[in-house]
Design an enzyme around this catalytic site. Structure first.
Site, PDB file in Angstrom:
ATOM      1  N   CYS A  13       0.844  -1.206   0.000  1.00  0.00           N
ATOM      2  CA  CYS A  13       0.000   0.000   0.000  1.00  0.00           C
ATOM      3  C   CYS A  13       0.878   1.255   0.000  1.00  0.00           C
ATOM      4  O   CYS A  13       1.439   1.588  -1.031  1.00  0.00           O
ATOM      5  CB  CYS A  13      -0.987  -0.042   1.153  1.00  0.00           C
ATOM      6  SG  CYS A  13      -2.427   0.958   0.813  1.00  0.00           S
TER       7      CYS A  13
ATOM      8  N   HIS B 251      -3.688  -4.960   0.241  1.00  0.00           N
ATOM      9  CA  HIS B 251      -3.147  -5.541   1.480  1.00  0.00           C
ATOM     10  C   HIS B 251      -3.218  -7.073   1.437  1.00  0.00           C
ATOM     11  O   HIS B 251      -4.190  -7.655   1.935  1.00  0.00           O
ATOM     12  CB  HIS B 251      -3.922  -5.028   2.688  1.00  0.00           C
ATOM     13  CG  HIS B 251      -3.656  -3.597   2.991  1.00  0.00           C
ATOM     14  ND1 HIS B 251      -2.622  -3.191   3.802  1.00  0.00           N
ATOM     15  CD2 HIS B 251      -4.268  -2.466   2.565  1.00  0.00           C
ATOM     16  CE1 HIS B 251      -2.619  -1.873   3.878  1.00  0.00           C
ATOM     17  NE2 HIS B 251      -3.605  -1.406   3.130  1.00  0.00           N
TER      18      HIS B 251
ATOM     19  N   GLU C 223      -1.691  -9.156   3.165  1.00  0.00           N
ATOM     20  CA  GLU C 223      -1.560  -9.779   4.494  1.00  0.00           C
ATOM     21  C   GLU C 223      -2.899 -10.234   5.066  1.00  0.00           C
ATOM     22  O   GLU C 223      -2.941 -11.126   5.918  1.00  0.00           O
ATOM     23  CB  GLU C 223      -0.854  -8.824   5.467  1.00  0.00           C
ATOM     24  CG  GLU C 223      -1.621  -7.573   5.893  1.00  0.00           C
ATOM     25  CD  GLU C 223      -1.441  -6.386   4.937  1.00  0.00           C
ATOM     26  OE1 GLU C 223      -1.089  -6.609   3.765  1.00  0.00           O
ATOM     27  OE2 GLU C 223      -1.675  -5.239   5.379  1.00  0.00           O
TER      28      GLU C 223
HETATM   29  N1  GLN Z   1      -1.863   6.820   2.921  1.00  0.00           N
HETATM   30  C1  GLN Z   1      -1.983   6.078   1.710  1.00  0.00           C
HETATM   31  C2  GLN Z   1      -3.347   6.243   1.068  1.00  0.00           C
HETATM   32  O1  GLN Z   1      -4.291   6.626   1.727  1.00  0.00           O
HETATM   33  C3  GLN Z   1      -1.680   4.617   1.931  1.00  0.00           C
HETATM   34  C4  GLN Z   1      -2.690   3.922   2.795  1.00  0.00           C
HETATM   35  C5  GLN Z   1      -2.232   2.578   3.302  1.00  0.00           C
HETATM   36  O2  GLN Z   1      -1.043   2.281   3.279  1.00  0.00           O
HETATM   37  N2  GLN Z   1      -3.150   1.777   3.797  1.00  0.00           N
HETATM   38  O3  GLN Z   1      -3.510   5.988  -0.085  1.00  0.00           O
END
Ligand code: GLN
Length: 532
Positions: A382, A508, A510
């Site tokens: 992410c 994600h 995970e």
């Molecule tokens: N801050 C980033 C976004 O909002 C990444 C978010 C995250 O890593 N879950 O896109």
């Protein structure tokens, strides 16, 4: 009709009720039953999505896009279940719904009260899950500690439910702590007695006590607890500390917990089959052939729960690679100071997890640069993927001030930016790109080699996206866009051409990893680190 197991906790918080509920789920599934697990959180936030990791730890995301308590992660890792927004109830959600109904006039002039309106709402949310998910057993974990003011409506709701359901349809399992006092060389049972007493005052008699302890409980102590807590001696279950969380089901098995539950619920099942779990997961965890150090570069590294699912997924990758994964937690702000080499001396893989806000960003970029240049396996998740793109734009494509508009709104090169729809968002709760979305993989890439199929589905939680205006510039210098959401032309996975293993994903992974079914990307990342 589903049967219910209500799990409460007493004496102190953090006893591991989530793991206990997940492990009970595992044992019942091992006997062929269909199980679902539900978490009731007594706080007033509608969901944990707006909470800081310091308050709450990781926010776990379900396929249907709910931001939920991290215990749902344990539930999904231990069982075969895929849970939904309905599997996490908070006091905030319950009150929100009751107040919305009141404003609509649904209560027809009545005074709206905690009993019956709040308790009825809780009961109907619990029953909804059992109906819709069509299961044999619903495990309901009540967050908080018995005696707290805020969990009272939940306890009253489960008391009523049990009364309505009748014998053999619901049981209460109460988890407590037996502290060991060195001075007298004894485990003390009094806090357990008091906590059961508090439960009884509100009308709940536990059927089974799960006693957390550092030492074996002697028979006389078991008898004493049974006598003063009004339970059978066989219902005093030792929940001793174990080396790995994945050993909890086997520890309960030894104590006969699943057999006792089935007896109390009057359920007949086949023999328990935990063979694969014990012969594969536990055996490899206990006696790994290899060992590997993997750095996780984040800003919440002091907190064991902030990157919970990532740490677990790394362990799962380790099981597949038959390796003990030593997770080396690195503070990204620390990396901003001075030379970086010294931090990564014995490190065979670098992972940059998700995150929000600008603190520690440049340290993460430094770590990514190091991994790319030194050909060290790298996994960006992410925010980690977004920063990998920024790093590549800055140091390979020469766009020196490239950034995400999250950190520099006026940057000349917004490699990561907001989609138009996010510009209109005013409320912070539940407004990110959330939940499972399809992603199409390019053949001959690390991503395809891991998944071995072209179409996958992964869970998201972010506002910002890769800015397609930079796609060609970065691709021409060797950034591979190996995963794309075709419907909206969103870049979901990036890789660096010619690198041993360098992959960033916008989603994600995970959240979908299990000890006996490691996520393909974690499996391959750990394998690459082991063979470095
Ligand atoms: N801050 C980033 C976004 O909002 C990444 C978010 C995250 O890593 N879950 O896109």
């Amino acid at each position: 009709m589903s049967k219910y197991i209500f799990v409460t906790g007493g004496v102190v918080s953090s006893l591991g009720k989530g793991l206990a509920s997940a492990s009970i789920g595992k044992l019942l599934e091992a006997r062929g039953l269909k199980v679902t697990i539900l978490k009731c959180d007594p706080y007033l936030n509608v969901d944990p999505g707006t909470m800081n990791p310091y308050q709450h730890g990781e926010v776990y995301v379900t396929d249907d896009g709910a931001e939920t308590d991290l215990d749902l992660g344990h539930y999904e890792r231990f069982t075969s279940g895929k849970f939904s927004k309905d599997n996490n109830i908070t006091a905030g959600k319950i009150y929100y719904s009751v107040i919305t109904k009141e404003r609509r006039g649904d209560y027809l002039g009545k005074t709206v009260q905690i009993i019956p309106h709040i308790t009825d709402e809780i009961k109907s949310c619990i029953k909804k899950v059992s109906k819709e998910q069509d299961v044999d057993v619903v495990i309901v974990e009540i967050g908080g500690t018995v005696g707290d003011i805020e969990s009272l409506p939940f306890l009253e709701a489960i008391r009523q439910l049990r009364w309505e359901l009748g014998e053999h349809y619901a049981i209460n399992i109460h988890m407590t702590l037996l502290p060991y006092l060195k001075a007298c060389g004894e485990q003390k049972t009094k806090p357990t007695q008091h906590s059961v007493g508090t439960l009884r005052e509100i009308g709940i008699q536990p059927d089974i006590l799960l006693c957390r302890t550092e030492r074996t409980i002697p028979q006389e102590q078991r008898e004493k607890i049974a006598l003063f807590c009004n339970v059978d001696v066989e219902a005093v279950i030792e929940a001793a500390d174990v080396k790995s969380i994945y050993e909890v089901p086997s520890a309960y098995k030894k104590e006969g917990l699943d057999g006792l539950i089935l007896k109390k619920l009057n359920i007949k099942t086949s023999e328990r089959d935990l063979k694969h779990w014990e012969d594969y997961v536990i055996k490899r965890l206990r006696h790994p052939k290899h060992e590997v150090n993997i750095a996780v570069v984040g800003k919440y590294i002091q907190l064991p729960d902030a990157y919970k699912s990532i740490y677990e997924a790394l362990v799962h990758g380790g099981i597949a690679a038959d390796a003990k994964v030593n997770i080396v937690k690195m503070d990204s702000e620390e990396l901003e100071k001075g030379k970086i080499d010294k931090y990564f001396k014995d490190i065979s893989g670098i992972l940059v997890p998700g995150g929000f806000g600008s603190r520690g960003i440049e340290g993460k970029i430094k770590a990514i640069k190091f991994a790319r240049e030194k050909n060290i396996p790298f996994f960006g998740i992410c925010l980690g993927m977004q920063l990998a793109s920024v790093e590549f734009a800055r140091y390979v494509c020469g766009l020196k001030t490239a950034n995400s508009t999250e950190f520099d709104k006026a940057t000349k090169d917004p490699v990561i930016s907001l989609l138009a729809e996010q510009h209109q968002v005013t409320n912070l709760g539940a407004t990110m790109r959330l939940g499972a979305y399809p992603c199409h993989l390019e053949r001959d890439t690390k991503a395809f080699a891991a998944y071995k199929k072209e179409d996958i589905s992964e869970r998201h939680r972010h506002r910002y996206e890769f800015n397609n205006e930079y796609r060609e510039a970065l691709a021409s210098k060797g950034l591979i866009f190996s995963g794309v959401n075709i419907q909206r032309d969103l870049m979901e996975i990036v890789e660096v051409k010619g690198h041993r293993w360098f992959l960033g994903c916008q989603f994600h992974p995970e959240f979908q990893s299990k000890p006996d079914k490691p996520h393909p990307l974690f499996r391959d990342f750990v394998a690459a680190a082991v063979s470095l």
